[in-house]
Design an enzyme around this catalytic site. Structure first.
Site, PDB file in Angstrom:
ATOM      1  N   GLY A   1      -2.227   0.490   1.613  1.00 20.07           N
ATOM      2  CA  GLY A   1      -1.308  -0.595   1.971  1.00 20.07           C
ATOM      3  C   GLY A   1       0.014  -0.427   1.262  1.00 20.07           C
ATOM      4  O   GLY A   1       0.175   0.434   0.395  1.00 20.07           O
TER       5      GLY A   1
ATOM      6  N   GLY B   1       1.893  -0.896  -1.272  1.00 23.51           N
ATOM      7  CA  GLY B   1       1.726  -1.361  -2.651  1.00 23.51           C
ATOM      8  C   GLY B   1       3.024  -1.661  -3.379  1.00 23.51           C
ATOM      9  O   GLY B   1       3.019  -2.275  -4.449  1.00 23.51           O
TER      10      GLY B   1
ATOM     11  N   ASP C   1       2.631  -0.760 -10.456  1.00 30.19           N
ATOM     12  CA  ASP C   1       3.534  -1.855 -10.837  1.00 30.19           C
ATOM     13  C   ASP C   1       4.420  -2.311  -9.672  1.00 30.19           C
ATOM     14  O   ASP C   1       5.285  -3.168  -9.856  1.00 30.19           O
ATOM     15  CB  ASP C   1       4.409  -1.435 -12.032  1.00 30.19           C
ATOM     16  CG  ASP C   1       5.262  -0.216 -11.725  1.00 30.19           C
ATOM     17  OD1 ASP C   1       5.240   0.268 -10.565  1.00 30.19           O
ATOM     18  OD2 ASP C   1       5.957   0.264 -12.638  1.00 30.19           O
TER      19      ASP C   1
ATOM     20  N   ARG D   1      15.203   0.095   3.429  1.00 26.34           N
ATOM     21  CA  ARG D   1      15.036   1.177   4.388  1.00 26.34           C
ATOM     22  C   ARG D   1      14.605   0.632   5.742  1.00 26.34           C
ATOM     23  O   ARG D   1      14.145  -0.520   5.832  1.00 26.34           O
ATOM     24  CB  ARG D   1      14.067   2.238   3.856  1.00 26.34           C
ATOM     25  CG  ARG D   1      12.654   1.749   3.648  1.00 26.34           C
ATOM     26  CD  ARG D   1      11.749   2.872   3.131  1.00 26.34           C
ATOM     27  NE  ARG D   1      10.338   2.506   3.197  1.00 26.34           N
ATOM     28  CZ  ARG D   1       9.338   3.318   2.933  1.00 26.34           C
ATOM     29  NH1 ARG D   1       9.576   4.565   2.560  1.00 26.34           N
ATOM     30  NH2 ARG D   1       8.084   2.915   3.028  1.00 26.34           N
TER      31      ARG D   1
ATOM     32  N   ASP E   1      -1.428   8.809   5.285  1.00 29.35           N
ATOM     33  CA  ASP E   1      -0.706   7.531   5.187  1.00 29.35           C
ATOM     34  C   ASP E   1       0.800   7.772   5.101  1.00 29.35           C
ATOM     35  O   ASP E   1       1.579   6.817   5.156  1.00 29.35           O
ATOM     36  CB  ASP E   1      -1.190   6.716   3.985  1.00 29.35           C
ATOM     37  CG  ASP E   1      -1.201   7.519   2.698  1.00 29.35           C
ATOM     38  OD1 ASP E   1      -1.943   8.513   2.640  1.00 29.35           O
ATOM     39  OD2 ASP E   1      -0.468   7.171   1.765  1.00 29.35           O
TER      40      ASP E   1
ATOM     41  N   ASP F   1       8.611   8.569   3.674  1.00 32.95           N
ATOM     42  CA  ASP F   1       8.201   8.675   2.273  1.00 32.95           C
ATOM     43  C   ASP F   1       8.622   9.980   1.609  1.00 32.95           C
ATOM     44  O   ASP F   1       7.856  10.921   1.458  1.00 32.95           O
ATOM     45  CB  ASP F   1       6.690   8.435   2.113  1.00 32.95           C
ATOM     46  CG  ASP F   1       6.374   6.948   2.080  1.00 32.95           C
ATOM     47  OD1 ASP F   1       7.308   6.140   2.277  1.00 32.95           O
ATOM     48  OD2 ASP F   1       5.211   6.578   1.847  1.00 32.95           O
TER      49      ASP F   1
HETATM   50  P1  AMP Z   1       3.172   7.207  -1.905  1.00 34.46           P
HETATM   51  O1  AMP Z   1       2.680   8.378  -2.678  1.00 34.46           O
HETATM   52  O2  AMP Z   1       4.472   6.661  -2.384  1.00 34.46           O
HETATM   53  O3  AMP Z   1       3.179   7.436  -0.439  1.00 34.46           O
HETATM   54  O4  AMP Z   1       2.096   6.039  -2.193  1.00 34.46           O
HETATM   55  C1  AMP Z   1       0.734   6.142  -1.898  1.00 34.46           C
HETATM   56  C2  AMP Z   1       0.102   4.768  -2.048  1.00 34.46           C
HETATM   57  O5  AMP Z   1       0.215   4.299  -3.382  1.00 34.46           O
HETATM   58  C3  AMP Z   1       0.734   3.702  -1.173  1.00 34.46           C
HETATM   59  O6  AMP Z   1      -0.271   2.809  -0.756  1.00 34.46           O
HETATM   60  C4  AMP Z   1       1.713   3.034  -2.113  1.00 34.46           C
HETATM   61  O7  AMP Z   1       1.993   1.724  -1.728  1.00 34.46           O
HETATM   62  C5  AMP Z   1       0.972   3.084  -3.427  1.00 34.46           C
HETATM   63  N1  AMP Z   1       1.893   3.126  -4.577  1.00 34.46           N
HETATM   64  C6  AMP Z   1       2.671   4.144  -4.975  1.00 34.46           C
HETATM   65  N2  AMP Z   1       3.384   3.823  -6.064  1.00 34.46           N
HETATM   66  C7  AMP Z   1       3.058   2.553  -6.372  1.00 34.46           C
HETATM   67  C8  AMP Z   1       3.445   1.645  -7.391  1.00 34.46           C
HETATM   68  N3  AMP Z   1       4.328   1.975  -8.336  1.00 34.46           N
HETATM   69  N4  AMP Z   1       2.888   0.412  -7.382  1.00 34.46           N
HETATM   70  C9  AMP Z   1       1.997   0.052  -6.453  1.00 34.46           C
HETATM   71  N5  AMP Z   1       1.573   0.865  -5.480  1.00 34.46           N
HETATM   72  C10 AMP Z   1       2.097   2.092  -5.413  1.00 34.46           C
HETATM   73 MG    MG Z   2       3.417   6.574   1.154  1.00 36.65          MG
END
Ligand code: AMP
Ligand code: MG
Length: 452
Positions: free
Chosen positions: A82, A84, A112, A163, A236, A246
């Site tokens: 989700g 996050g 965070d 974005r 994802d 991303d």
């Molecule tokens: P990403 O690698 O940025 O595509 O993130 C993969 C997953 O981890 C997604 O569900 C993001 O929402 C969650 N995520 C990444 N960084 C954070 C963060 N600092 N706090 C909360 N969720 C995160």
């Molecule tokens: Mg992502």
């Protein structure tokens, strides 16, 4: 004040959760992408931008929410991910707006909910660079910095990016709803949002999947033709509408090699050379989750088309880079041979094609150059050069200059961020003043950590 809508909410509460935006401490506006903001019809004062980005002012009609999804990360299924660290703040002019780095929400797990200034600048500039190189992508609208510090191996500055995308539905969204009664509603939503030409078709779910396969294959072909490596190609991080999303430890290749920009990716799963394979893997995971809607034989049929669509598009794009507009036997071999030479001789990828376009000296085997010149005799050179000039950029977003822009940005000087934005918005045109900044730099691929 502009008014936004929230069509995703009509899918029902299983698909999202209403969330709050937690403002950053001591925020300041870094940049607004005026060109794109104007296109969206967003026109605010500096103070308004700051407040909107920091969640202190809502656009009219906005009901901030985050989306649920699952996904295969580094080959392992995670049933619930989700947004996050993202909230949706509404749709305007076919684009859904999101704030990335907006603080903890119900999908944050142990995170965070924040994004680093460093990675936010990267996403903001990279998506703009990609757009102007003709790659389907999410867009950056504006960037908010702050004195706010977050912890990533050390204390560092946070930021929020505004974005936009025509769709935020990921392969992982379908994976989350696989085998559920919501699956069909999601498919209908996606067809309405991204494939409206399929509405009313009897085989629309199958055709939707075909279309996703096609767009994904073409997207990777495009990445590979321009030398872009995504770096974290989890399912994802794949949008069903075929846009790039991303930007983490991505890279625009400098030296042509099978590069893995993410230092943490020890097995080199997401290296440059594996992108087509990985996209196929992700499409397989998507196909698995569509079993309830589409017959297996149809899913297999669509998946099997990936390779031919990819290969055709990749070579079509490479031919344009070389100025081959006529169909000639031996072209594929000439392209493959060139890529081998570029790899063997560790040649700067984009510079090579630029130099070829402008008849500058090429530091590769004379034998290949001879064959190329021979081949070009079959072409109308004026037409070829015209295409080459529009296909081979003078500027890509090189690692070292991006790093420099970030470093200065961290010290409160945003001029290079703004300058880089302008440069990537006209990647095919020379900008002599900008080039003054580039002198005596050794070009090399830079690896990054994924902690963003
Ligand atoms: P990403 O690698 O940025 O595509 O993130 C993969 C997953 O981890 C997604 O569900 C993001 O929402 C969650 N995520 C990444 N960084 C954070 C963060 N600092 N706090 C909360 N969720 C995160
Ligand atoms: Mg992502």
């Amino acid at each position: 004040m502009v008014k936004v809508t929230n069509p995703y909410l009509e899918l029902g509460e299983k698909f999202y959760s209403f969330e709050k935006i937690t403002p950053l401490n001591r925020p300041y506006l870094v940049d607004v992408n005026e060109r794109f903001a104007n296109e969206l019809g967003l026109d605010f004062s500096q103070k308004e931008w700051e407040e909107i980005l920091n969640g202190k002012r809502l656009l009219e009609g906005s009901k901030p929410f985050s989306m649920v999804y699952a996904g295969h990360q580094f080959g392992y299924f995670v049933p619930k991910l989700g947004d996050g660290r993202v909230v949706n703040i509404g749709k305007i002019n076919s684009y859904h707006l999101q704030l990335k780095g907006s603080g903890v929400n119900s999908y944050s797990r142990s995170g965070d909910g924040r994004a680093l200034f460093r990675s936010s600048v990267r996403e903001y500039l990279a998506s703009e660079a990609m757009f102007y190189l003709g790659v389907e992508t999410t867009r950056g609208v504006a960037l908010l910095g702050a004195e706010h510090q977050i912890y990533r191996e050390e204390w560092q500055k946070a930021a929020i990016v505004l974005r936009a995308s025509r769709s935020w539905v990921r392969f992982g969204t379908f994976e989350y709803f696989a085998n559920s009664k919501e699956l069909e509603a999601l498919a209908n939503y996606v067809i309405g949002e991204s494939f409206s030409f399929l509405e009313g078709e009897r085989d629309r779910y199958f055709l939707m999947f075909m279309e996703i396969v096609k767009r994904s294959a073409r997207l990777v072909a495009k990445w590979n033709s321009i030398g872009f490596v995504h770096g974290v190609l989890n399912s994802d991080n794949c949008l069903v509408d075929g846009s790039t999303i991303d930007y983490g430890p991505f890279a625009f290749l400098e030296v042509y090699e099978d590069f893995t920009p993410n230092r943490g990716d020890k097995k080199r799963r997401y290296s440059f050379g594996r992108q087509a394979l990985i996209m196929k893997y992700n499409l397989n995971m998507l196909a698995k989750s569509l079993g309830g809607l589409i017959e297996s034989k149809d899913l297999v049929y669509a998946l099997l088309l990936f390779d031919s669509i990819y290969v055709e598009e990749f070579f079509r794009l490479m031919k344009r880079k070389l100025g081959f507009l006529e169909e000639m036997e031996g072209d594929i071999e000439l392209i493959v041979e060139l890529l081998e030479i570029l790899k063997k001789d560790k040649v700067d990828y984009s510079s090579f094609f630029y130099n070829l376009t402008y008849d500058k000296e090429l530091f590769i085997e004379k034998r290949w150059i001879k064959k190329y010149k021979e081949r070009m005799r079959m072409e109308d050179i004026t037409k070829s050069k015209e295409i080459m000039r529009k296909t081979n950029p003078r500027y890509i977003l090189r690692g070292y200059i991006l790093e420099e822009a970030i470093e200065r940005g961290l010290n409160g000087d945003f001029s290079l961020i703004k300058r880089l934005k302008e440069v990537v918005q006209s990647p095919y045109e020379r900008d002599l003043e900008f080039e003054g900044l580039l002198k005596e730099k050794k070009w090399q691929n830079i690896r990054l950590s994924c902690s963003s």
